[in-house]
Design a protein around this motif. Structure first.
Motif, PDB file in Angstrom:
ATOM      1  N   LEU A 272      -2.524   4.275  18.630  1.00 17.16           N
ATOM      2  CA  LEU A 272      -3.009   3.763  17.351  1.00 17.16           C
ATOM      3  C   LEU A 272      -4.271   2.917  17.510  1.00 17.16           C
ATOM      4  CD1 LEU A 272       0.419   2.762  15.778  1.00 17.16           C
ATOM      5  CD2 LEU A 272      -0.802   4.936  15.585  1.00 17.16           C
ATOM      6  N   SER A 273      -4.952   3.072  18.649  1.00 12.00           N
ATOM      7  CA  SER A 273      -6.109   2.238  18.925  1.00 12.00           C
ATOM      8  C   SER A 273      -7.262   2.476  17.964  1.00 12.00           C
ATOM      9  CB  SER A 273      -6.584   2.464  20.368  1.00 12.00           C
ATOM     10  OG  SER A 273      -6.946   3.826  20.581  1.00 12.00           O
ATOM     11  N   HIS A 274      -7.286   3.655  17.325  1.00 17.31           N
ATOM     12  CA  HIS A 274      -8.391   3.962  16.408  1.00 17.31           C
ATOM     13  C   HIS A 274      -8.068   3.564  14.966  1.00 17.31           C
ATOM     14  CE1 HIS A 274     -10.469   5.961  19.608  1.00 17.31           C
ATOM     15  NE2 HIS A 274      -9.475   6.799  19.807  1.00 17.31           N
ATOM     16  N   TRP A 275      -6.887   2.952  14.754  1.00 17.95           N
ATOM     17  CA  TRP A 275      -6.509   2.538  13.415  1.00 17.95           C
ATOM     18  C   TRP A 275      -6.749   1.043  13.248  1.00 17.95           C
ATOM     19  CZ3 TRP A 275      -5.032   5.951   9.659  1.00 17.95           C
ATOM     20  CH2 TRP A 275      -4.751   7.252  10.090  1.00 17.95           C
ATOM     21  N   GLU A 276      -7.210   0.657  12.066  1.00 17.17           N
ATOM     22  CA  GLU A 276      -7.383  -0.752  11.760  1.00 17.17           C
ATOM     23  C   GLU A 276      -6.012  -1.410  11.570  1.00 17.17           C
ATOM     24  OE1 GLU A 276      -9.602  -0.411   8.191  1.00 17.17           O
ATOM     25  OE2 GLU A 276     -11.425   0.308   9.163  1.00 17.17           O
ATOM     26  N   GLN A 277      -6.001  -2.714  11.424  1.00 17.24           N
ATOM     27  CA  GLN A 277      -4.740  -3.448  11.263  1.00 17.24           C
ATOM     28  C   GLN A 277      -4.555  -3.966   9.840  1.00 17.24           C
ATOM     29  OE1 GLN A 277      -2.292  -3.679  13.748  1.00 17.24           O
ATOM     30  NE2 GLN A 277      -3.673  -2.106  14.544  1.00 17.24           N
ATOM     31  N   SER A 278      -5.264  -3.403   8.882  1.00 21.30           N
ATOM     32  CA  SER A 278      -5.131  -3.835   7.493  1.00 21.30           C
ATOM     33  C   SER A 278      -3.919  -3.167   6.843  1.00 21.30           C
ATOM     34  CB  SER A 278      -6.386  -3.459   6.706  1.00 21.30           C
ATOM     35  OG  SER A 278      -6.517  -2.044   6.622  1.00 21.30           O
ATOM     36  N   ALA A 279      -3.483  -3.716   5.715  1.00 20.66           N
ATOM     37  CA  ALA A 279      -2.376  -3.122   4.967  1.00 20.66           C
ATOM     38  C   ALA A 279      -2.731  -1.712   4.504  1.00 20.66           C
ATOM     39  CB  ALA A 279      -2.016  -4.007   3.775  1.00 20.66           C
ATOM     40  N   ARG A 280      -3.972  -1.525   4.106  1.00 19.01           N
ATOM     41  CA  ARG A 280      -4.405  -0.202   3.663  1.00 19.01           C
ATOM     42  C   ARG A 280      -4.312   0.814   4.805  1.00 19.01           C
ATOM     43  NH1 ARG A 280      -9.875  -0.785   1.015  1.00 19.01           N
ATOM     44  NH2 ARG A 280     -10.600  -0.927   3.160  1.00 19.01           N
ATOM     45  N   SER A 281      -4.679   0.391   6.015  1.00 15.11           N
ATOM     46  CA  SER A 281      -4.578   1.282   7.162  1.00 15.11           C
ATOM     47  C   SER A 281      -3.119   1.558   7.502  1.00 15.11           C
ATOM     48  CB  SER A 281      -5.296   0.677   8.366  1.00 15.11           C
ATOM     49  OG  SER A 281      -5.291   1.583   9.452  1.00 15.11           O
ATOM     50  N   SER A 282      -2.238   0.564   7.359  1.00 13.42           N
ATOM     51  CA  SER A 282      -0.807   0.782   7.585  1.00 13.42           C
ATOM     52  C   SER A 282      -0.263   1.818   6.612  1.00 13.42           C
ATOM     53  CB  SER A 282      -0.034  -0.529   7.422  1.00 13.42           C
ATOM     54  OG  SER A 282      -0.289  -1.411   8.486  1.00 13.42           O
ATOM     55  N   TRP A 283      -0.708   1.738   5.363  1.00 15.27           N
ATOM     56  CA  TRP A 283      -0.280   2.730   4.373  1.00 15.27           C
ATOM     57  C   TRP A 283      -0.730   4.119   4.796  1.00 15.27           C
ATOM     58  CZ3 TRP A 283       2.830   2.997   0.180  1.00 15.27           C
ATOM     59  CH2 TRP A 283       2.714   4.132  -0.629  1.00 15.27           C
ATOM     60  N   ARG A 284      -1.978   4.218   5.227  1.00 14.14           N
ATOM     61  CA  ARG A 284      -2.489   5.520   5.658  1.00 14.14           C
ATOM     62  C   ARG A 284      -1.712   6.047   6.861  1.00 14.14           C
ATOM     63  NH1 ARG A 284      -8.514   3.837   4.007  1.00 14.14           N
ATOM     64  NH2 ARG A 284      -8.817   5.427   2.396  1.00 14.14           N
ATOM     65  N   MET A 285      -1.379   5.179   7.801  1.00 11.74           N
ATOM     66  CA  MET A 285      -0.593   5.620   8.950  1.00 11.74           C
ATOM     67  C   MET A 285       0.757   6.168   8.496  1.00 11.74           C
ATOM     68  SD  MET A 285      -1.227   3.067  12.168  1.00 11.74           S
ATOM     69  CE  MET A 285      -1.321   1.496  11.321  1.00 11.74           C
ATOM     70  N   ALA A 286       1.406   5.467   7.567  1.00 13.38           N
ATOM     71  CA  ALA A 286       2.714   5.916   7.088  1.00 13.38           C
ATOM     72  C   ALA A 286       2.627   7.298   6.451  1.00 13.38           C
ATOM     73  CB  ALA A 286       3.284   4.908   6.086  1.00 13.38           C
ATOM     74  N   VAL A 287       1.539   7.545   5.721  1.00  9.67           N
ATOM     75  CA  VAL A 287       1.388   8.816   5.005  1.00  9.67           C
ATOM     76  C   VAL A 287       0.860   9.927   5.911  1.00  9.67           C
ATOM     77  CG1 VAL A 287       0.088   9.970   3.160  1.00  9.67           C
ATOM     78  CG2 VAL A 287       1.119   7.721   2.747  1.00  9.67           C
ATOM     79  N   LEU A 288      -0.108   9.603   6.774  1.00 11.89           N
ATOM     80  CA  LEU A 288      -0.833  10.632   7.514  1.00 11.89           C
ATOM     81  C   LEU A 288      -0.288  10.911   8.907  1.00 11.89           C
ATOM     82  CD1 LEU A 288      -4.487   9.530   6.632  1.00 11.89           C
ATOM     83  CD2 LEU A 288      -3.134  11.299   5.514  1.00 11.89           C
ATOM     84  N   VAL A 289       0.413   9.943   9.503  1.00 18.47           N
ATOM     85  CA  VAL A 289       0.828  10.068  10.902  1.00 18.47           C
ATOM     86  C   VAL A 289       2.352  10.075  10.987  1.00 18.47           C
ATOM     87  CG1 VAL A 289       0.686   9.054  13.198  1.00 18.47           C
ATOM     88  CG2 VAL A 289      -1.264   8.876  11.646  1.00 18.47           C
TER      89      VAL A 289
ATOM     90  N   PRO B  43       2.309  -1.748  11.011  1.00 19.06           N
ATOM     91  CA  PRO B  43       2.316  -3.221  11.106  1.00 19.06           C
ATOM     92  C   PRO B  43       2.773  -3.933   9.835  1.00 19.06           C
ATOM     93  CG  PRO B  43       0.268  -2.313  11.992  1.00 19.06           C
ATOM     94  CD  PRO B  43       0.976  -1.189  11.299  1.00 19.06           C
ATOM     95  N   HIS B  44       2.644  -3.293   8.684  1.00 18.27           N
ATOM     96  CA  HIS B  44       2.996  -3.932   7.422  1.00 18.27           C
ATOM     97  C   HIS B  44       4.178  -3.205   6.775  1.00 18.27           C
ATOM     98  CE1 HIS B  44      -1.255  -4.903   8.114  1.00 18.27           C
ATOM     99  NE2 HIS B  44      -1.017  -6.018   7.461  1.00 18.27           N
ATOM    100  N   ARG B  45       4.973  -3.951   6.024  1.00 20.68           N
ATOM    101  CA  ARG B  45       6.068  -3.351   5.244  1.00 20.68           C
ATOM    102  C   ARG B  45       5.693  -3.441   3.766  1.00 20.68           C
ATOM    103  NH1 ARG B  45      10.343  -1.864   8.048  1.00 20.68           N
ATOM    104  NH2 ARG B  45      11.620  -1.648   6.177  1.00 20.68           N
ATOM    105  N   PHE B  46       6.070  -2.394   3.032  1.00 18.87           N
ATOM    106  CA  PHE B  46       5.632  -2.295   1.644  1.00 18.87           C
ATOM    107  C   PHE B  46       6.754  -2.524   0.639  1.00 18.87           C
ATOM    108  CE2 PHE B  46       2.671   0.294   4.170  1.00 18.87           C
ATOM    109  CZ  PHE B  46       1.525  -0.444   3.920  1.00 18.87           C
ATOM    110  N   TYR B  47       7.991  -2.602   1.105  1.00 14.56           N
ATOM    111  CA  TYR B  47       9.118  -2.844   0.196  1.00 14.56           C
ATOM    112  C   TYR B  47      10.348  -3.229   1.007  1.00 14.56           C
ATOM    113  CZ  TYR B  47      10.232   1.813   1.833  1.00 14.56           C
ATOM    114  OH  TYR B  47      10.482   2.897   2.646  1.00 14.56           O
ATOM    115  N   GLU B  48      11.303  -3.798   0.319  1.00 14.45           N
ATOM    116  CA  GLU B  48      12.640  -4.033   0.855  1.00 14.45           C
ATOM    117  C   GLU B  48      13.637  -3.647  -0.230  1.00 14.45           C
ATOM    118  OE1 GLU B  48      13.347  -4.841   3.865  1.00 14.45           O
ATOM    119  OE2 GLU B  48      11.383  -5.508   4.602  1.00 14.45           O
ATOM    120  N   VAL B  49      14.771  -3.103   0.178  1.00 17.16           N
ATOM    121  CA  VAL B  49      15.824  -2.712  -0.764  1.00 17.16           C
ATOM    122  C   VAL B  49      16.937  -3.746  -0.684  1.00 17.16           C
ATOM    123  CG1 VAL B  49      17.428  -0.910  -1.474  1.00 17.16           C
ATOM    124  CG2 VAL B  49      15.242  -0.291  -0.408  1.00 17.16           C
ATOM    125  N   THR B  50      17.308  -4.299  -1.828  1.00 16.46           N
ATOM    126  CA  THR B  50      18.371  -5.301  -1.876  1.00 16.46           C
ATOM    127  C   THR B  50      19.457  -4.852  -2.841  1.00 16.46           C
ATOM    128  OG1 THR B  50      17.356  -6.562  -3.695  1.00 16.46           O
ATOM    129  CG2 THR B  50      16.678  -7.131  -1.444  1.00 16.46           C
TER     130      THR B  50
END
Length: 338
Positions: free
Chosen positions: A5-22, A130-137
């Motif tokens: 993941l060295s070519h990915w940024e550490q922003s929330a937007r990049s985390s979202w992209r990783m979740a969707v694309l990778v 690196p980021h979480r986008f939701y939690e289920v309670t």
């Protein structure tokens, strides 16, 4: 082995992209969930009932069921499997414009364990964004989905439309790889680009899969490859040949007697139209070559067929498709052929 993941940024937007694309895709559930989450978070509310989130999730899947398979054909499904329920209830749900009671109940029951627990995961043991986008309670039908500040920020940002386009394109690409009679050809041959329409297509059937921009811009994190500034929804976008296609006639044969195809995905990148016009017919700068290599290395971390397409480019030009850092070497090799 984990992802590089060295070519990915550490922003929330990049985390979202990783979740969707990778990550591996055996079903398309995460795309339906992602689309539902973006729509819910765009409202700005910090939470949503699971029952309410299940409605767009289920409807997204039944709409796509009529277009292509939503699951790998490698396994059998029982009658109670969520996709089996969705197939049975699709026609009536589409007629009603909302899920039937049976489909909604199946979605509510299956979502937390089947897709929501795995959405943040990446391929490789212990790998996650690196980021979480939701939690289920809560429990049962009273479950609540807490939407993180990071999710609400990206859903309300100027990049939200771009992220939706990327998700839709990735969904379409995965569907196509699942489709009977197409999946194996995509895995074996990758995909091609129709330069007239700038659509990625299946090589054998010339079947349109997704637009080039939506399919690859997430792997370059959203910026223009030329100026490295963010491409916004207000910008006019062009798809640039990083090495101009006119250079095909200038390329010297390498020692194996081959020349790279400059009309292929590896050499195509979304840019601002104004930057593309100013670049005109010049060769890429060192910075552009570096950004192209990083973008291609990021695609190599994704599932087929885009990864396979780039692997074939390297293999066809007698380069290793698995050696780390191969794209900088290959791109410099192309520059040296001029």
């Amino acid at each position: 082995m984990g992802l590089d993941l060295s070519h990915w940024e550490q922003s929330a937007r990049s985390s979202w992209r990783m979740a969707v694309l990778v990550g591996a895709n055996t079903r398309t559930y995460k795309f339906a969930l992602g689309a539902a989450l973006l729509d819910a978070a765009a409202e700005g509310q910090p939470d949503i009932l699971l029952r309410d989130l299940a409605v767009p999730y289920a409807m997204g899947l039944v709409r796509h069921l009529g277009q292509a398979p939503q699951v790998s054909q490698n396994g059998e499904r029982g009658e109670k499997d969520f996709l089996s329920v969705a197939e049975r209830e699709a026609a009536e749900s589409l007629r009603l414009g909302s899920p039937t009671e049976e489909l909604l109940a199946a979605a509510i029951q299956s979502m937390p364990e089947m897709v929501m627990r795995k959405f943040h995961n990446l391929r490789g043991e212990g790998a996650g964004v690196p980021h979480r986008f939701y939690e289920v309670t809560g429990r049962s039908h009273e479950r609540v989905v807490l939407l993180s500040r990071e999710l609400r920020d990206i859903a309300q940002s100027e990049q939200a439309a771009t992220l939706r386009g990327e998700l839709s394109a990735r969904w379409s690409i995965v569907e196509t790889s699942f489709a009977a009679g197409i999946g194996q050809s995509l895995i074996r041959e990758g995909v091609a680009v129709d330069m007239t329409t700038l659509q990625i297509t299946d090589r054998q059937r010339r079947r349109s899969v997704a637009g080039v921009t939506d399919a690859v811009i997430g792997f370059q994190h959203g910026p223009c490859l030329i100026c490295a500034e963010l491409i916004t929804p207000e910008d006019t976008i062009a798809v640039d040949h990083v090495f101009p296609y006119s250079f095909m006639r200038l390329l010297r044969l390498d020692e194996q007697g081959t020349t790279p195809d400059l009309d292929a995905i590896w050499n195509l990148a979304p840019t601002h139209a104004r930057c593309n016009g100013q670049k005109s017919n010049r060769p890429p700068t060192p910075g552009e070559m570096t950004r192209l290599a990083q973008r291609n290395e990021a695609i190599m971390q994704s599932p087929v067929p885009l990864r396979k397409t780039l692997e074939l480019t390297l293999k066809d030009n007698k380069h290793s498709s698995s050696r780390p850092g191969e794209w900088p070497r290959f791109i410099q090799h192309v520059r040296d052929l001029l």
